[in-house]
Design a protein around this motif. Structure first.
Motif, PDB file in Angstrom:
ATOM      1  N   PRO A 106       0.953  -0.659   0.049  1.00  0.00           N
ATOM      2  CA  PRO A 106      -0.043   0.044  -0.628  1.00  0.00           C
ATOM      3  C   PRO A 106       1.317   1.247  -0.299  1.00  0.00           C
ATOM      4  N   PHE A 107       0.232   2.136  -0.856  1.00  0.00           N
ATOM      5  CA  PHE A 107       0.862   3.678  -0.982  1.00  0.00           C
ATOM      6  C   PHE A 107      -0.408   4.288  -0.891  1.00  0.00           C
ATOM      7  N   TYR A 108       0.158   6.113  -0.447  1.00  0.00           N
ATOM      8  CA  TYR A 108      -0.389   7.183  -0.514  1.00  0.00           C
ATOM      9  C   TYR A 108      -0.089   7.978  -1.229  1.00  0.00           C
ATOM     10  N   VAL A 109      -0.194   8.576  -1.732  1.00  0.00           N
ATOM     11  CA  VAL A 109       0.385  10.075  -3.369  1.00  0.00           C
ATOM     12  C   VAL A 109      -0.227  10.768  -3.725  1.00  0.00           C
ATOM     13  N   SER A 110       0.396  12.793  -2.861  1.00  0.00           N
ATOM     14  CA  SER A 110      -0.482  13.815  -2.532  1.00  0.00           C
ATOM     15  C   SER A 110       0.625  14.344  -4.455  1.00  0.00           C
ATOM     16  N   ILE A 111      -0.512  15.059  -4.630  1.00  0.00           N
ATOM     17  CA  ILE A 111       0.161  15.802  -6.226  1.00  0.00           C
ATOM     18  C   ILE A 111      -0.474  17.372  -5.608  1.00  0.00           C
ATOM     19  N   LYS A 112       0.701  18.201  -5.475  1.00  0.00           N
ATOM     20  CA  LYS A 112      -0.131  19.565  -5.482  1.00  0.00           C
ATOM     21  C   LYS A 112      -0.226  20.277  -6.325  1.00  0.00           C
ATOM     22  N   ASN A 113      -0.650  21.553  -7.327  1.00  0.00           N
ATOM     23  CA  ASN A 113      -1.203  21.997  -8.022  1.00  0.00           C
ATOM     24  C   ASN A 113      -1.422  21.197  -9.066  1.00  0.00           C
ATOM     25  N   LEU A 156      -4.724   9.609   8.897  1.00  0.00           N
ATOM     26  CA  LEU A 156      -3.089  10.736  10.393  1.00  0.00           C
ATOM     27  C   LEU A 156      -2.586   9.609  11.077  1.00  0.00           C
ATOM     28  N   SER A 157      -3.416   8.349  10.424  1.00  0.00           N
ATOM     29  CA  SER A 157      -2.293   7.174  10.949  1.00  0.00           C
ATOM     30  C   SER A 157      -2.802   6.015  10.099  1.00  0.00           C
ATOM     31  N   SER A 158      -1.823   5.317   9.081  1.00  0.00           N
ATOM     32  CA  SER A 158      -2.096   4.197   8.747  1.00  0.00           C
ATOM     33  C   SER A 158      -2.572   3.201   8.834  1.00  0.00           C
ATOM     34  N   PRO A 159      -3.730   2.080   8.636  1.00  0.00           N
ATOM     35  CA  PRO A 159      -3.991   1.007   9.087  1.00  0.00           C
ATOM     36  C   PRO A 159      -2.522   0.058   8.974  1.00  0.00           C
ATOM     37  N   GLY A 160      -2.979  -1.091  10.115  1.00  0.00           N
ATOM     38  CA  GLY A 160      -1.954  -2.233  10.287  1.00  0.00           C
ATOM     39  C   GLY A 160      -2.176  -3.512   9.614  1.00  0.00           C
ATOM     40  N   TYR A 161      -1.004  -3.508   8.571  1.00  0.00           N
ATOM     41  CA  TYR A 161      -0.642  -4.844   8.202  1.00  0.00           C
ATOM     42  C   TYR A 161      -0.257  -5.495   7.917  1.00  0.00           C
TER      43      TYR A 161
END
Ligand SMILES: [Zn+2]
Length: 356
Positions: free
Chosen positions: A206-213, A243-248
């Protein structure tokens, strides 16, 4: 002192004061309050259309900054005639701009989570500046690594090698996303790490990605990207980073080398164990991770394949090769020197899915 009817006001400003029986006048630029702002409405909307034309979005919010002289004009008039509690020039103008732009663009106003925020500044001489910001696009997904990276990490330590791998994956993902989203900043946050030589299979990491502008804020939530042995599956658009990632829990396959020949009886400790608690100590804190299951298979007498199901945060190489901050580690459990040749992530499962 002037009477109300002697003040030159345009019909729009007049309506806002709710004065009864005031004669309507054909006044625009001469209006003592707005100097003809009302006539600028189309111009302002055209400017917004120009400023937003490169964005792909569904919802918007508009903010307005009006030169203080307009408020002063209205305040003066209202205090002279004791007019109270009426809508002011800014609120009224903003509502009209929002309505008009909403109609022209066919997009929805969203006060809480707009795709884009448009700011309009109108100066004393009606000079108008429009700027646009898009809200940060946050995506969650999983990546699979179906090819081992050929990166030389011989002289780097374990932590560096994990970092090298993460930066390499980030580079591949960024290259694909930057062109797709026409954005200038992308932040990649995987949940956990592996080495350049490790495969990541099953459902992926799992991952998150944030894309600005980003210029593209509205799009189909799920898509996949394949590049350089990596498969990124994007499955959800989030309002914000959690705020916190789920447990894996991860399932890992690893090849471990020993200095001497082993027999099955030497691994009795592995077979006997139930769930193990592994303790980590670092300068700041103490932490615990679980190992739910370990099994092994002889490859040769000096090489074994272990399959380990454990918490996602357990650092595999450190656990196998014996790091003084981790106990018990495999070296302690088997009471002999162990070397991790490599490890692959077979799957990463949601902790809750495992319980159910
Ligand atoms: Zn006016």
């Amino acid at each position: 002192m002037k009477r109300k009817s002697e003040y030159k006001l345009c019909n729009w400003c007049l309506e806002r004061q709710c004065i009864k029986n005031h004669p309507l006048q054909k006044i625009v630029e001469d209006c003592k309050i707005c100097h003809g702002i009302w006539n600028q409405l189309d111009k302002a909307c055209n400017k917004i259309i120009q400023a937003t034309k490169d964005y792909q979005y569904d919802s918007f919010l508009i903010g307005l900054t009006l030169d203080h002289s307009f408020y002063d004009n209205e305040d003066k008039f209202r205090s002279r005639f004791r007019i109270r509690g009426k809508e002011n020039i800014k609120t009224s103008l903003l509502r009209e701009i929002r309505k008009k732009f909403g109609n022209i663009s066919n997009k929805k106003i969203n006060l809480n989570y707009p795709d884009i925020t448009i700011n309009i500044q109108i100066g004393k001489k009606l000079e108008t500046i429009v700027s646009v910001n898009s809200s940060t696009v946050v995506l969650s997904g999983r990546y699979k690594k179906v090819k081992r990276f050929q990166i030389n990490t011989k002289n780097t330590d374990i932590n560096d090698s994990l970092g090298v791998n993460q930066r390499h994956i980030e580079k591949i993902l960024k290259k694909e996303l930057l062109s797709r989203f026409d954005s200038d900043s992308i932040v990649f946050r995987p949940i956990g790490k592996e080495e350049p030589e490790s495969l990541v299979l099953g459902n992926g990491r799992p991952f998150y990605v944030s894309i600005k502008n980003s210029k593209i804020i509205s799009f189909k939530d799920d898509f996949s990207i394949q590049s350089k042995g990596m498969i990124f599956e994007i499955n959800e658009k989030l309002r914000a980073l959690p705020l916190s990632s789920p447990g894996y829990v991860k399932k890992v396959k690893t090849i471990v080398s020993f200095q001497e020949n082993l027999r099955a009886s030497d691994l009795k400790e592995i077979n006997d164990s139930g769930i193990r608690i592994i303790e980590f100590v670092n300068r700041r804190s103490k932490n615990w991770k679980f190992i739910y299951h370990i099994e092994f298979k002889f490859k040769t007498q000096k090489k074994l394949q272990f399959t380990i199901i454990c918490d996602n945060g357990l650092p595999i190489r450190k656990f196998i090769e014996g790091n003084e901050n981790i106990s018990p580690n495999l070296e302690q459990i088997l009471n002999r020197k162990c070397k991790c040749d490599r490890f692959d992530i077979l799957d990463i499962m949601n902790e809750d899915d495992l319980v159910n």
